[in-house]
Design an enzyme around this catalytic site. Structure first.
Site, PDB file in Angstrom:
ATOM      1  N   SER A   1      -4.569 -14.826 -40.216  1.00  0.00           N
ATOM      2  CA  SER A   1      -3.609 -15.666 -40.943  1.00  0.00           C
ATOM      3  C   SER A   1      -2.165 -15.422 -40.542  1.00  0.00           C
ATOM      4  O   SER A   1      -1.293 -16.235 -40.871  1.00  0.00           O
ATOM      5  CB  SER A   1      -3.767 -15.437 -42.452  1.00  0.00           C
TER       6      SER A   1
ATOM      7  N   GLU B   1      15.877  42.382 -13.844  1.00  0.00           N
ATOM      8  CA  GLU B   1      15.493  42.024 -12.486  1.00  0.00           C
ATOM      9  C   GLU B   1      16.323  42.707 -11.405  1.00  0.00           C
ATOM     10  O   GLU B   1      15.799  43.073 -10.359  1.00  0.00           O
ATOM     11  CB  GLU B   1      15.579  40.496 -12.303  1.00  0.00           C
TER      12      GLU B   1
END
Length: 751
Positions: free
Chosen positions: A440, A67
């Site tokens: 149950s 860059e």
């Protein structure tokens, strides 16, 4: 002169950049487990603020090489590059990329990306201001944290986590070069979606690092051949806790509102990473085992594969991108198929041959007379799954859902929570939002109420038919049955609960009284209005969530105290300052729900279930006696449950369809949900000493049973329903039931 005039005109309109001296970008909400593992991020920008001192040299070198190699030498502007870019703009050509890092910071923070002469003037002026106000290290730090790098990742620290699943401090030269290639075009150079182009740019950056003497020739050569392990291709170490993270987000949003997504808050939960992974794996394994028994619904899609291999490979790659893997449920395309053998290919060009038992779940799709939309043939997109023994099978995405939650019954702290099979396809949290019939698994709360009116574990109850006439119900006759449709006559309460006898539960509830039972279950955290005071309550015909059931069973586990589940332990800001800290709630008589002796006796009954009853597989598999729990299967097998505990952990597993329908004639809580619970407990109890529940004051042992002290010598209720083997419910021989009770019975049993 024109340039000077433009600069003089633009300078007064520049934004104030003094705030950059104390750079505070938008930071997402981050959610962690108790042991510091990241499980969720929420915010527009996924960013992990990293100081310049924390950024490794190799990462800075890679960025500077591609860059702005002269970053520490120039004053912010590359004048030759600016002239070239200006000429290119006038000629309507493409810019040659002369922007320095300082110029990119000016553009990314304050300006648009429009390529105009005016914008370029502002960019240059802002660059001068930045270079005057900030040091070079400050500018580079802003750039390394601010730049967008694809996949919602802002900054190189977030990108390292996103693409490689590791901290920025651990990246290699090869990985740093790959990341440094992203700022130019995050989509075009994405190593996951565009590996070929990303590879070309990576090699170019390695060459630039070498040319600028950032690395040696030997390092460059090693970096060029280093294989990269991208996060999408690598280990299965990710902790799947999406529903947990979403719960934390909702709790925090109620406190902070929209600011939550940019303040950089860190939220720490009670969840344990290893426990969460064990719960996630156990639930998925249980659901996939069930799915293998279901009718094959056909491939997800069909494509016509061209004869040309290169074209076929490209089409396969494109198709599999549209059908991503679902964790361990992998997508593949069929290359060849017959009744004995199927050859499939994965996105990485890996081919797998599946035959024998691996084809059993899809036999109907391999039959010669299979319907066209169900036929497994060349070009079919299918799902493959690796079984615990290492072999592969063809399967399908499940339609059934599930839930699992565990908590510490001593404090209420959640240890794991899985709200469904796949969060991405269904964000509904079945642990907290699914109101289902408990069947149950609700019976222990009725039996707990019965202990307070004189019923003991030795009370003999007649397991004989019960009958409600049409006159009693106000509509149609109701004749409840046991699961196996048989009746075994007189038996003890202990044996009846272990074998989940429905007739006995109804008679026990008759003794307690439905209204009294409704009041009693509220002590465990259940909502009374969801459990109407009718005899159907004995069979779990009300509604609960898995979280509620876990809270209720924790009362038995901790000696009778009601503890509320909690999730968040600490909240800190981006700098680590603690904003909120939660201490575990103190357990005392102020939160007592039931007497300690009631909890103890009930625990002995629940222990019998895991020893010799419907959940005997628990002690048989885990080889330890300190396990307590109850199976649950609702009418027509629409819901399958197992709820249970060891004194240090309570856990609940549930399975059922989102839109309730039959799981199957032979599917039960003991067959579907109990194995999930066992698999989880096998992990969390590893190395944990056996710890059976200890007797409390007020109970005595006699003849192998535990009694309340006042019932030890003949007190209490000795038997129920023995006077008439075909006894009817209370009131059957006298006046009909009230209209309200008739409506209740009809409503609850019509399904």
């Amino acid at each position: 002169m024109l340039v000077a005039l433009a600069l003089a005109t633009a300078y007064p309109n520049l934004p104030d950049i003094s705030e950059l001296a104390d750079y505070r970008p938008k930071l997402p909400l981050r959610v962690f487990t108790a042991d510091g593992v990241l499980i969720g991020e929420f915010g527009e920008e996924r960013r992990n603020l990293t100081t310049i001192a924390e950024i490794p040299k190799v990462m800075k070198d890679a960025v500077l090489a591609i860059e702005d190699a002269r970053f520490y030498e120039h004053s912010g502007v590359d004048y030759v590059g600016v002239v070239r870019a200006g000429l290119a703009n006038v000629a309507q050509a493409r810019s040659q990329g002369a922007s320095t890092i300082t110029m990119q910071v000016a553009r990314n923070v304050y300006l648009t990306f429009d390529k105009t002469f005016t914008r370029k003037i502002y960019e240059i002026l802002l660059t001068f201001k930045l270079e005057h106000l900030l040091t070079k290290d400050q500018i580079l730090e802003i750039y390394m944290n601010q730049i967008f790098l694809g996949n919602r990742a802002y900054g190189f620290a977030a990108a390292a986590e996103t693409y490689f699943g590791k901290p920025l401090q651990e990246v290699t030269i090869a990985e740093a070069a790959m990341l440094a290639g992203l700022p130019k075009a995050p989509s075009a150079y994405n190593p996951i979606s565009n590996p070929r182009r990303a590879r070309i740019r990576q090699l170019h950056i390695i060459d630039r690092m070498l040319a600028n003497d950032f690395i040696t020739e030997e390092q460059a050569a090693a970096a060029r051949i280093e294989p990269l392990r991208l996060r999408a291709q690598q280990d299965k170490s990710k902790v799947h806790a999406e529903h947990v993270a979403e719960m934390a987000r909702q709790l925090m949003f109620a406190q902070y509102g929209e600011d939550l997504y940019s303040r950089g808050l860190n939220v720490y939960t009670t969840i344990l990473a290893e426990d969460q992974t064990a719960a996630y794996r156990a639930l998925r394994l249980g659901i996939m085992d069930f799915e293998r028994r279901q009718v094959y619904r056909g491939p997800e899609r069909f494509v016509e594969l061209p004869a040309d291999k290169a074209q076929a490979d490209q089409l396969i790659d494109d198709v599999l991108v549209e059908h991503p893997d679902n964790d361990d449920l992998l997508a593949a395309v069929v290359l060849e198929a017959d009744a004995q053998r199927v050859l499939v290919v994965r996105q990485d060009a890996q081919t797998l041959e599946i035959k024998g038992e691996g084809l059993r779940p899809v036999q109907s799709g391999l039959a010669s007379k299979a319907a066209p939309n169900k036929k497994i043939r060349r070009g079919a997109v299918v799902r493959i799954y690796q079984l615990p023994n290492g072999s592969w099978t063809i399967t399908q995405k499940p339609e059934v859902e599930g839930a699992f939650v565990s908590l510490d019954p001593r404090t209420g702290a959640l240890r794991s929570l899985v709200g469904g099979f796949d969060f991405d396809s269904n964000k509904f949290n079945n642990v907290t939002q699914a109101w289902r019939q408990p069947g149950s698994s609700f019976k222990p709360f009725i039996y707990s109420a019965a202990l307070e009116v004189g019923v003991t574990s030795a009370t003999v109850v007649n397991d004989a038919p019960l009958f409600f006439t049409a006159e009693q119900t106000g509509g149609q006759a109701w004749e409840p049955k046991n699961y196996d449709a048989t009746f075994d006559g007189p038996m003890s309460v202990r044996r009846a609960l272990a074998r989940s006898k429905n007739m006995v539960s109804i008679r026990v509830l008759q003794t307690v009284g439905p209204q009294a039972a409704q009041d009693w279950v509220a002590r465990f955290g259940f909502e009374p209005e969801r459990h109407p005071p009718y005899l159907t309550m004995a069979l779990g015909a009300g509604s609960v969530t898995p979280m509620q059931l876990a809270t209720g069973y924790s009362v038995f586990a901790n000696g009778g105290y009601r503890v509320n589940p909690w999730l968040i332990t600490r909240v800190s800001d981006q700098k680590g300052k603690t904003l909120l800290e939660v201490t575990p709630p103190e357990i005392g008589e102020g939160v007592r729900a039931i007497d300690a002796r009631n909890a103890f006796v009930m625990s002995t009954l629940l222990q019998e279930i895991t020893r010799s009853g419907t959940a005997a597989r628990a002690q048989g598999t885990l080889k330890r006696p300190d396990l307590y729990g109850k199976t649950g299967t609702t009418n027509d097998s629409m819901d399958a449950w197992f709820a249970g505990f060891q004194p240090t952990v309570t856990a609940v597993a549930w399975m059922g369809y989102s839109n309730p329908r039959k799981l199957g004639d032979r599917e039960t809580g003991g067959g579907l949900s109990l194995p999930i619970w066992i698999n989880y407990m096998a992990h969390v109890l590893k190395g944990v000493p056996v710890q059976e529940v200890s007797p409390t004051e007020g109970v005595v042992s006699s003849g192998g049973e535990w009694f309340y002290e006042e019932y030890a010598r003949g007190g209490g209720i000795s038997s129920l329903g023995l006077e008439d083997p075909a006894a009817r419910p209370e009131g059957a021989a006298s006046a009909p039931a009230s209209s309200e009770e008739r409506r209740g019975i009809l409503d609850l049993f019509r399904n």
